[in-house]
Design a protein around this motif. Structure first.
Motif, PDB file in Angstrom:
ATOM      1  N   LYS A  44      31.236  37.604  48.959  1.00 37.14           N
ATOM      2  CA  LYS A  44      30.388  38.892  48.325  1.00 37.14           C
ATOM      3  C   LYS A  44      31.333  39.723  47.443  1.00 37.14           C
ATOM      4  O   LYS A  44      30.645  40.455  46.581  1.00 37.14           O
ATOM      5  CB  LYS A  44      29.611  39.798  49.459  1.00 37.14           C
ATOM      6  CG  LYS A  44      28.574  38.923  50.091  1.00 37.14           C
ATOM      7  CD  LYS A  44      27.863  39.872  50.934  1.00 37.14           C
ATOM      8  CE  LYS A  44      26.846  39.117  51.609  1.00 37.14           C
ATOM      9  NZ  LYS A  44      26.928  38.508  52.906  1.00 37.14           N
ATOM     10  N   GLU A  45      32.557  40.173  47.909  1.00 35.00           N
ATOM     11  CA  GLU A  45      33.318  41.090  47.352  1.00 35.00           C
ATOM     12  C   GLU A  45      33.792  40.673  45.763  1.00 35.00           C
ATOM     13  O   GLU A  45      34.377  41.391  44.919  1.00 35.00           O
ATOM     14  CB  GLU A  45      34.335  41.501  48.091  1.00 35.00           C
ATOM     15  CG  GLU A  45      34.047  41.963  49.562  1.00 35.00           C
ATOM     16  CD  GLU A  45      33.428  43.563  49.483  1.00 35.00           C
ATOM     17  OE1 GLU A  45      33.363  44.197  48.807  1.00 35.00           O
ATOM     18  OE2 GLU A  45      32.196  43.311  50.440  1.00 35.00           O
ATOM     19  N   ASP A  46      33.703  39.210  45.517  1.00 38.18           N
ATOM     20  CA  ASP A  46      34.191  38.855  44.627  1.00 38.18           C
ATOM     21  C   ASP A  46      33.448  38.945  43.221  1.00 38.18           C
ATOM     22  O   ASP A  46      32.363  38.764  43.376  1.00 38.18           O
ATOM     23  CB  ASP A  46      34.750  37.487  44.610  1.00 38.18           C
ATOM     24  CG  ASP A  46      35.780  37.234  45.832  1.00 38.18           C
ATOM     25  OD1 ASP A  46      37.211  37.535  45.123  1.00 38.18           O
ATOM     26  OD2 ASP A  46      35.919  37.247  46.782  1.00 38.18           O
ATOM     27  N   ILE A  47      33.959  38.909  42.136  1.00 39.07           N
ATOM     28  CA  ILE A  47      33.434  38.552  40.876  1.00 39.07           C
ATOM     29  C   ILE A  47      34.199  37.582  40.209  1.00 39.07           C
ATOM     30  O   ILE A  47      35.363  37.427  40.033  1.00 39.07           O
ATOM     31  CB  ILE A  47      33.534  39.868  39.914  1.00 39.07           C
ATOM     32  CG1 ILE A  47      33.326  41.059  40.574  1.00 39.07           C
ATOM     33  CG2 ILE A  47      33.267  39.454  38.505  1.00 39.07           C
ATOM     34  CD1 ILE A  47      33.351  42.320  39.675  1.00 39.07           C
ATOM     35  N   LEU A  48      33.230  36.275  40.212  1.00 40.93           N
ATOM     36  CA  LEU A  48      33.681  35.296  39.840  1.00 40.93           C
ATOM     37  C   LEU A  48      33.341  34.887  38.214  1.00 40.93           C
ATOM     38  O   LEU A  48      32.257  34.752  38.003  1.00 40.93           O
ATOM     39  CB  LEU A  48      33.399  33.982  40.714  1.00 40.93           C
ATOM     40  CG  LEU A  48      34.224  32.877  40.659  1.00 40.93           C
ATOM     41  CD1 LEU A  48      34.444  32.113  42.253  1.00 40.93           C
ATOM     42  CD2 LEU A  48      33.725  31.764  39.574  1.00 40.93           C
ATOM     43  N   GLN A  49      34.449  34.725  37.295  1.00 41.03           N
ATOM     44  CA  GLN A  49      34.075  34.376  35.962  1.00 41.03           C
ATOM     45  C   GLN A  49      33.976  32.841  35.728  1.00 41.03           C
ATOM     46  O   GLN A  49      35.307  32.359  36.199  1.00 41.03           O
ATOM     47  CB  GLN A  49      35.465  34.986  35.194  1.00 41.03           C
ATOM     48  CG  GLN A  49      34.979  35.162  33.756  1.00 41.03           C
ATOM     49  CD  GLN A  49      36.143  35.968  33.035  1.00 41.03           C
ATOM     50  OE1 GLN A  49      36.697  37.056  33.623  1.00 41.03           O
ATOM     51  NE2 GLN A  49      36.298  35.600  31.825  1.00 41.03           N
ATOM     52  N   VAL A  50      33.054  32.463  35.260  1.00 44.30           N
ATOM     53  CA  VAL A  50      32.979  31.066  35.146  1.00 44.30           C
ATOM     54  C   VAL A  50      33.098  30.587  33.598  1.00 44.30           C
ATOM     55  O   VAL A  50      32.384  31.025  32.816  1.00 44.30           O
ATOM     56  CB  VAL A  50      31.619  30.282  35.603  1.00 44.30           C
ATOM     57  CG1 VAL A  50      31.368  29.086  35.248  1.00 44.30           C
ATOM     58  CG2 VAL A  50      31.135  30.674  37.011  1.00 44.30           C
ATOM     59  N   SER A  51      34.376  30.372  33.444  1.00 39.32           N
ATOM     60  CA  SER A  51      34.907  29.969  32.035  1.00 39.32           C
ATOM     61  C   SER A  51      34.873  28.294  31.669  1.00 39.32           C
ATOM     62  O   SER A  51      35.358  28.105  30.904  1.00 39.32           O
ATOM     63  CB  SER A  51      36.195  30.540  31.781  1.00 39.32           C
ATOM     64  OG  SER A  51      36.415  31.868  32.400  1.00 39.32           O
ATOM     65  N   TYR A  52      34.277  27.692  32.622  1.00 41.43           N
ATOM     66  CA  TYR A  52      33.717  26.380  32.311  1.00 41.43           C
ATOM     67  C   TYR A  52      32.688  26.424  31.300  1.00 41.43           C
ATOM     68  O   TYR A  52      31.778  27.119  31.326  1.00 41.43           O
ATOM     69  CB  TYR A  52      33.342  25.503  33.695  1.00 41.43           C
ATOM     70  CG  TYR A  52      34.341  24.949  34.153  1.00 41.43           C
ATOM     71  CD1 TYR A  52      35.491  24.055  33.922  1.00 41.43           C
ATOM     72  CD2 TYR A  52      34.648  25.255  35.565  1.00 41.43           C
ATOM     73  CE1 TYR A  52      36.475  23.305  34.645  1.00 41.43           C
ATOM     74  CE2 TYR A  52      35.610  24.738  36.432  1.00 41.43           C
ATOM     75  CZ  TYR A  52      36.509  23.831  36.096  1.00 41.43           C
ATOM     76  OH  TYR A  52      37.571  23.174  36.671  1.00 41.43           O
ATOM     77  N   GLY A  53      32.476  25.438  30.454  1.00 41.04           N
ATOM     78  CA  GLY A  53      31.307  25.241  29.600  1.00 41.04           C
ATOM     79  C   GLY A  53      30.155  25.023  30.440  1.00 41.04           C
ATOM     80  O   GLY A  53      30.130  24.621  31.323  1.00 41.04           O
ATOM     81  N   TYR A  54      29.087  25.731  29.889  1.00 38.58           N
ATOM     82  CA  TYR A  54      27.517  25.791  30.269  1.00 38.58           C
ATOM     83  C   TYR A  54      26.783  24.917  29.724  1.00 38.58           C
ATOM     84  O   TYR A  54      26.995  24.749  28.194  1.00 38.58           O
ATOM     85  CB  TYR A  54      26.790  27.190  30.390  1.00 38.58           C
ATOM     86  CG  TYR A  54      27.376  28.011  31.497  1.00 38.58           C
ATOM     87  CD1 TYR A  54      28.646  28.412  31.517  1.00 38.58           C
ATOM     88  CD2 TYR A  54      26.286  28.288  32.586  1.00 38.58           C
ATOM     89  CE1 TYR A  54      29.112  29.430  32.820  1.00 38.58           C
ATOM     90  CE2 TYR A  54      26.604  29.171  33.574  1.00 38.58           C
ATOM     91  CZ  TYR A  54      27.742  29.781  33.618  1.00 38.58           C
ATOM     92  OH  TYR A  54      28.146  30.589  34.682  1.00 38.58           O
TER      93      TYR A  54
END
Ligand SMILES: [Zn+2]
Length: 437
Positions: A130-140
């Motif tokens: 919950k505390e995390d901010i996850l940056q998804v830099s894989y292509g969508y």
């Protein structure tokens, strides 16, 4: 103080091995009936192979079943292997067809749930929550990396920053301003990010909150992982999955001694790629997976072509599910030069151990007259450039002999300027085989 291990689903993740096997056996028995009854493709394949669903009674009986291949997905394009009608499908993904048709994979709602569940267990095992901010830099998009990481992160309650790949300066700005703590992308894209950050005057270690990275979708070496960790100050984890299985599904746990494959969802075999016979635990072979829970298009003994080892001894984290080691290469990526098998990963391992070498290289294979030749173009480390010709010659000699000792092959080394080889925002291309052009 050692923190208590935390599990997403403690009951499943720490289930005694014997119970887990029982569960797999039950699921496998159900699966063979399910595919036989619902997919004309599987019925035909089983019939041709002379095997009936009733023949599968134990886990070992899986070896009676025929293999499936990527080619089967192509031959039955687009949906010929599916077991459900369109009305039950929630989504399609497709992998880019470098040769010919793409391969299409379908998902029911339950398939998507299981996908997210699998990654939720994995992310929890490395303390992302919950505390995390996850940056998804894989292509969508049609590629499974972006949406897979996205759903998994949301499931564990992390805040997702869906940047997708590309627009790197912007990504770094958001990473800094929003306080990204974890990132998921290909290792080559993260290298590019590190380089771009340096140019922008951003020190990832000091100027951002980034602490963890999940890297996958292309094979990468232990040596590259060390470099990434040294240059960015984060901890780098392997993330694994393939578009045919769902997308990103598994990671290493915090013990970092292999990637846990959730046995209630997938049955793993490691086989000799030539003979198709099992190799002993701990020995390298080809990863072959049977999906135990997929509804839309289950795969039976699917030959992934990734090379790895299986570790069955219990993990210190308490999870009882088997682990596989870092993918050492794809049997498809192997290049044969003058009769010698070469994997790009071997080249990477050698180069990343040489401090004067930068993070990028390219293998060029050609045929001059009757003879194959292999050249490696290597970017130097920014700090390693010297005006002295003799220094450069010595470095070239050092690299060539390091490569020769591992590959058993004389390789031409060409040192190129920092920044001159192509960068990648997704999967990187490390080999140009001119013999095929
Ligand atoms: Zn573990």
């Amino acid at each position: 103080m050692k923190k208590m291990p935390e599990y997403w689903d403690p009951e499943i993740e720490t289930m005694p091995v014997d119970d887990l096997r029982k569960l797999q056996e039950e699921k496998l028995k159900k699966l063979v009936h399910y595919v036989y009854e619902n997919s004309p493709f599987y019925r035909k394949r089983f019939d041709e192979h002379g095997v009936r669903p009733e023949d599968i009674q134990t886990l070992e009986d899986v070896r009676k079943l025929p293999f499936t291949y990527k080619q089967d997905l192509r031959d039955t394009y687009p949906t010929g292997m599916f077991c459900v009608p369109n009305s039950k499908l929630a989504r399609f993904h497709a992998s880019s067809g470098t040769t010919g048709k793409p391969t299409v994979v379908g998902y029911t709602h339950k398939d998507i749930d299981n996908w997210a569940e699998s990654l939720a267990r994995a992310l929890t095992s490395v303390g992302v929550g919950k505390e995390d901010i996850l940056q998804v830099s894989y292509g969508y998009g049609l590629f499974t990396g972006g949406l897979g990481a996205h759903y998994g992160s949301e499931k564990v309650g992390a805040t997702v920053l869906p940047t997708s790949s590309g627009n790197t300066e912007r990504q770094l700005e958001l990473m800094k301003d929003l306080g990204t703590t974890s990132i998921a992308c290909t290792p080559s894209y993260f290298l590019y990010m590190i380089e771009t950050a340096r140019k922008e005057g951003i020190n990832i270690r000091n100027d951002t909150k980034l602490r963890k990275g999940f890297f996958g979708a292309e094979p990468w070496s232990e040596e590259l992982k060390r470099r990434i960790e040294e240059e960015s100050g984060i901890k780098a984890y392997d993330i694994y999955g393939t578009s045919e299985l769902s997308g990103p599904l598994f990671t290493e746990c915090d013990e970092q001694c292999g990637i846990h494959i959730w046995a209630d969802l997938f049955l793993v075999e490691i086989l000799d790629p030539e003979t198709g016979e099992p190799v002993p635990d701990g020995e390298t072979g080809e990863l072959v997976i049977t999906t135990l829970a997929k509804e839309a298009n289950p795969l039976i003994r699917y030959r992934i072509k990734d090379l790895t080892r299986k570790l069955s001894e219990p993990c210190k984290c308490g999870r009882t599910h088997p682990r596989i080691t870092r993918i050492s290469g794809r049997s498809d990526d192997m290049i044969i030069v003058r009769g010698i098998n070469v994997f790009p990963g071997q080249v990477e391992s050698v180069l990343m151990n040489i401090p004067e070498v930068g993070n990028h290289f390219m293998i060029i294979v050609d045929r001059i007259g009757p003879l194959d030749s292999m050249k490696v173009q290597i970017e130097m480390h920014e700090s390693a450039f010297s005006d002295k010709m003799s220094d450069m010659m010595a470095l070239k000699g050092k690299i060539a002999s390091a490569l020769k000792s591992v590959l058993n092959l004389a390789v031409e080394v060409e040192l190129v300027e920092h920044g001159s080889l192509p960068r990648s925002e997704g999967k990187s291309k490390k080999v140009i085989d001119k013999r095929k052009i």
